[in-house]
Design a protein around this motif. Structure first.
Motif, PDB file in Angstrom:
ATOM      1  N   GLU A 573       0.766  -1.177  -0.069  1.00  0.00           N
ATOM      2  CA  GLU A 573       0.004  -0.202   0.038  1.00  0.00           C
ATOM      3  C   GLU A 573       0.990   1.455  -0.196  1.00  0.00           C
ATOM      4  N   GLN A 729     -15.957 -12.633   2.112  1.00  0.00           N
ATOM      5  CA  GLN A 729     -15.329 -11.263   2.566  1.00  0.00           C
ATOM      6  C   GLN A 729     -13.878 -11.234   1.959  1.00  0.00           C
ATOM      7  N   LYS A 730     -13.181 -12.180   2.194  1.00  0.00           N
ATOM      8  CA  LYS A 730     -11.923 -12.383   1.643  1.00  0.00           C
ATOM      9  C   LYS A 730     -11.648 -12.194   0.077  1.00  0.00           C
ATOM     10  N   GLU A 732     -13.719 -10.324  -1.732  1.00  0.00           N
ATOM     11  CA  GLU A 732     -14.075  -9.368  -1.954  1.00  0.00           C
ATOM     12  C   GLU A 732     -12.904  -8.397  -2.215  1.00  0.00           C
ATOM     13  N   GLU A 733     -12.133  -8.806  -1.266  1.00  0.00           N
ATOM     14  CA  GLU A 733     -10.971  -7.946  -0.906  1.00  0.00           C
ATOM     15  C   GLU A 733      -9.959  -8.176  -1.964  1.00  0.00           C
ATOM     16  N   LYS A 734      -9.964  -9.616  -2.507  1.00  0.00           N
ATOM     17  CA  LYS A 734      -9.113 -10.008  -3.703  1.00  0.00           C
ATOM     18  C   LYS A 734      -9.413  -9.284  -4.852  1.00  0.00           C
ATOM     19  N   ALA A 736     -11.276  -6.496  -5.301  1.00  0.00           N
ATOM     20  CA  ALA A 736     -11.053  -5.210  -5.297  1.00  0.00           C
ATOM     21  C   ALA A 736      -9.356  -4.916  -5.463  1.00  0.00           C
ATOM     22  N   LEU A 737      -8.553  -5.801  -4.949  1.00  0.00           N
ATOM     23  CA  LEU A 737      -7.085  -5.348  -5.172  1.00  0.00           C
ATOM     24  C   LEU A 737      -6.702  -5.573  -6.577  1.00  0.00           C
TER      25      LEU A 737
END
Length: 801
Positions: A573, A729-730, A732-734, A736-737
DNA sequence: TCTCTCGACTCAGAAACTTTTAG
DNA sequence: CCTAAAAGTTTCTGAGTCGAGAG
């Protein structure tokens, strides 16, 4: 050129030369449009002069970018300490560094070797084969690690060895050195003729060329599949020069080469390709050996001794002959760039130093001992008669000093820039055309980071900068947008449509009046006059200082703005934030690159991957529906979901699942085969075929189930709703990333970050930022950058540009 | 003075090469 | 784990900037 230039500027020049009546050509339309236009001449000039004086004494303290020294509070001490352990180097502390570093270095390097051989005896039970493999692997791993550590040590040693010039008081800058020893330059090896069976073809017949003309032919043949060979100018320049060589070195089999179109260089091109492939096919060890040999030969040239210190030389290898590869529409591209010989070269060396001997027959053109310049050798290249120099490397003290001075000068501008802006804002309305044009040019240089824009000759590519902009390059779009569209340095297109201040818009409109497309916008401004004016406003100020200043201040500001986000950021990040700021600067400076050839392809790949992830997400959602539809309804908006995944229709799913199934089946089979191979090698019995069959069956059943689920909006749940939620959830994050990675990548495909990093961003900004945010500087700076900026490495974490 | 040319230096993207990552 | 491709780094040399000095 100059004459023509003058001739095209009639209307405006009259307007200005008239001095008192400067107004006369302007008129009419715009006079009534801008009332502020009639400030009396005296009034317009006087305040400026006053302002100028004021500037010279730096009493003006009221500039905006004030966040100096104490602005940023110290970052957490704890962190600093905890990560300091690995680099004992850096916490040596500023005081004792000089003495202690050198000594410490030596000691470390000595006692570092012995601690390697330790893993040797491992339990010899179990499978001896496996054990062996494991052992070997471990050794290899150790070896790798040891090498890595060694490399780092070496780097640090080198860093410790650099002359810490930035700790000395610098004096007079006109003398660059006192003593200077070096080995001169390294000439490339002589031409090696092609093997006798490799010949070009002319009009269907093979041509037997003597080495001199064959060499030039080869230069072209090598470029056969590049853009150059498609370029008419390039081809005709090459052919003309080659014909000249052919005049003195004609084919031995009396073929007369007359028409370019009848030449077939293909066989030679193919030979080169084969050679390339051969070279590529060498083993790593062989390549390494070759490189070592080369390095050994070149070693003496790579360093010089300046004022008693050993420092690296930059480009000591003389440019080999070839075809001139001018950028853009350079009229001379394709011309033969001749082999440089000792007779072409002037050496600059200390009076008492031994004169080196060239590594090819011949005598130096001249020897001089001028210590007011930094070059070691120079020659004039034959295509454009431009001067070529051998300088010290970027990491040398000489280069480092001027690099640091450049950034210091740019920082100095902080204290003047407000006044300068104020001044040119006033001058935007000046009665004196030259002043008004100059102010407008300054506005562009300041706001848009344009280059100065010197005049160029007829025999160069037609590119422009600020002062050389022509009417065709700027289009006005009311009320206040100016569209810039021109080729700048290296024929890189600059396209930008900024909204500008009203007065600037009006001015450009006036400047363009009664001119043709090819006439200069700023006919009363030259880079020299502009720089002279800038120098009056601040000593040493020139147009290019603005670029440095704007790049660095922008970078610093952007990083500061992101400070909040950095608090708990992960390394990637932080990296993303840094790179985003870097990219914005690169865009400001218009640093471009050709999009990587594989860009579209890799974009497609990413898109596909993301779609796959979205498919996985859809399946998870469907599981949730089956497991706990209330929970599902609570968490998801059906509309949204369907919207985003509208491209995942049943057809696609079918294809995708079929594909997946195929891959998995193949994987299973491969694994089975491999396992058996291994077992055979180990003398074990092969696994029964039915093992595989069961496995394959399982896969098929699984996909059959998926096929059934298709279109139902539900999926068989695995585990409970809770688990599915977590997985979701995980995922989703993946997703988005991945998405953000993709869009970053796409946005950056044509932006070159390196140029600004190397030349425009004060390295101290990066160093301080890294320290403040607990990032290893080496993650942001490559090895060359680290050696280029030793002077920046010791700033405090609160240092600001 | 002012302009023009020359010389020396910084800055520029592509190509070549090396290392890392993905498959 | 091994190979191929991608990403990152370094080298190369062309293209600017700008000061100084001649005319």
């Amino acid at each position: 050129m100059p004459g023509a230039h003058e001739a095209t500027t009639v209307p405006a020049s009259k307007a200005v030369n008239g001095n008192g009546k400067a107004k006369k050509s302007k008129p009419t339309v715009k006079a009534e449009a801008d009332d502020d236009d009639d400030i009396p001449l005296a009034a317009a000039t006087k305040p400026k002069r006053v302002a100028k004086k004021a500037k010279i004494e730096p009493e003006s303290d009221e500039e905006v970018p004030k966040p100096k020294r104490k602005a940023a509070p110290r970052k957490s001490k704890v962190k600093e300490e905890s990560d300091a352990d690995h680099d004992s180097e850096e916490d040596g502390g500023p005081k004792k560094r000089k003495r202690s570093t050198k000594r410490a270095k030596k000691e470390e390097s000595e006692d570092e070797v012995p601690d390697v051989p330790k893993k040797k005896r491992v339990k010899k039970e179990e499978d001896p084969e496996k054990e062996k493999i494991r052992l070997r692997k471990e050794k290899e791993k150790e070896e790798r690690e040891r090498k890595k550590a060694e490399k780092i040590k070496k780097e640090e040693e080198e860093a410790a060895a650099v002359f810490r010039w930035w700790e000395q008081d610098k004096k007079d800058n006109s003398q660059k050195w006192t003593t200077l020893e070096h080995q001169g330059v390294y000439f490339p090896p002589p031409y090696e003729p092609l093997p006798p069976n490799v010949k070009m073809i002319y009009d269907g017949k093979t041509v037997d060329l003597p080495p001199d003309s064959e060499e030039v032919m080869g230069f072209y043949a090598a470029l056969l599949e590049t853009e150059h060979a498609q370029d008419e100018t390039f081809n005709s320049n090459f052919f003309a020069d080659w014909l000249k060589v052919l005049g003195t070195h004609p084919p031995r089999n009396s073929i007369k080469i007359k028409a370019f179109d009848k030449c077939d260089f293909r066989p030679v091109f193919q030979y080169f390709e084969e050679e390339k492939a051969k070279k590529k096919a060498l083993t790593t060890a062989e390549k390494k050996a070759l490189k070592e040999e080369r390095d050994k030969i070149e070693a003496p040239y790579a360093f010089c001794i300046i004022d008693g210190r050993k420092e690296k030389v930059g480009n000591f290898r003389i440019e080999p002959p070839g075809l001139f590869r001018g950028r853009g529409e350079h009229p001379r591209k394709g011309a033969l760039k001749q082999r440089v010989r000792p007779e072409d070269i002037t050496l600059n060396i200390g009076k008492d130093s031994a004169i080196p001997k060239p590594n090819m027959p011949g005598k130096w053109k001249a020897i001089q001992h001028d210590n007011t310049v930094t070059w070691l050798a120079n020659w004039i290249e034959n295509v454009n008669q431009s001067h070529k120099y051998v300088f010290l490397a970027a990491g040398s003290s000489l280069k480092g000093q001027s690099d640091m001075a450049k950034f210091e000068k740019a920082r100095e501008l902080k204290d003047y820039v407000d006044q300068i802006r104020e001044d040119y804002t006033v001058e935007l309305k000046s009665k004196v055309m030259a002043e008004r044009q100059r102010a407008t040019a300054m506005y562009f240089i300041d706001k848009l980071a344009l280059r100065a824009g010197n005049e160029k000759g007829e025999d160069e590519a037609d590119t422009v900068g600020c002062c050389s902009l022509r009417c065709e390059h700027v289009t006005l779009e009311p009320p206040n947008v100016i569209i810039f569209d021109f080729l700048g340095k290296d024929s890189i297109r600059y396209y930008n449509n900024p909204a500008v201040e009203g007065q600037v818009f009006k001015n450009v409109k006036i400047f363009k009046e009664n001119k043709d497309e090819g006439d200069p916008v700023f006919d009363r401004v030259t880079t020299a006059s502009l720089n002279k004016h800038l120098n009056n406003q601040m000593k040493g100020l020139t147009a290019k200082v603005f670029r440095t200043y704007n790049a660095s201040i922008t970078f610093q500001t952007l990083l500061d703005e992101q400070q909040e986000k950095l608090k708990n950021a992960t390394f990637p990040e932080k990296m993303a934030i840094y790179n985003a700021a870097n990219r914005q600067v690169a865009i400001l400076c218009n640093h471009q690159r050709a999009a990587p050839k594989t860009h579209d392809q890799s974009m497609e790949k990413m898109r596909f991957k993301i779609k796959g992830l979205r498919y996985d997400r859809m399946k998870l959602r469907h599981q949730l529906v089956a497991l706990d539809s209330k929970q599902y309804k609570k968490r998801f908006d059906k509309e949204d979901e369907e919207d985003e995944d509208s491209d995942i229709d049943d057809d696609w799913i079918e294809d995708y699942e079929t594909q997946l199934e195929k891959v998995e089946l193949e994987k299973a089979m491969k694994k089975f085969a491999k396992d058996n191979e291994k077992r055979a090698a180990d003398g074990q019995e092969a696994l029964p075929q039915e093992d595989l069959d069961t496995k394959l069956e399982g896969i098929k059943t699984h996909f059959a189930e998926l096929a059934k689920e298709r279109g139902t909006g539900k999926a068989k749940g695995r585990g409970d709703a809770e688990k599915v939620m977590t997985a979701l959830q995980k995922l989703e994050e993946k997703i988005a990333l991945q998405k953000s990675n993709m869009s970053e990548k796409d946005k950056g495909k044509e932006v070159a970050l390196s140029t600004s990093k190397i030349n425009y961003l004060d390295p101290r900004i990066t160093v301080a930022w890294c320290k403040a945010n607990d990032v290893d500087v080496r993650k942001m700076f490559s090895k060359t950058l680290m050696t280029k900026f030793p002077w920046a490495m010791e700033v405090e974490d609160d240092w600001k540009f």
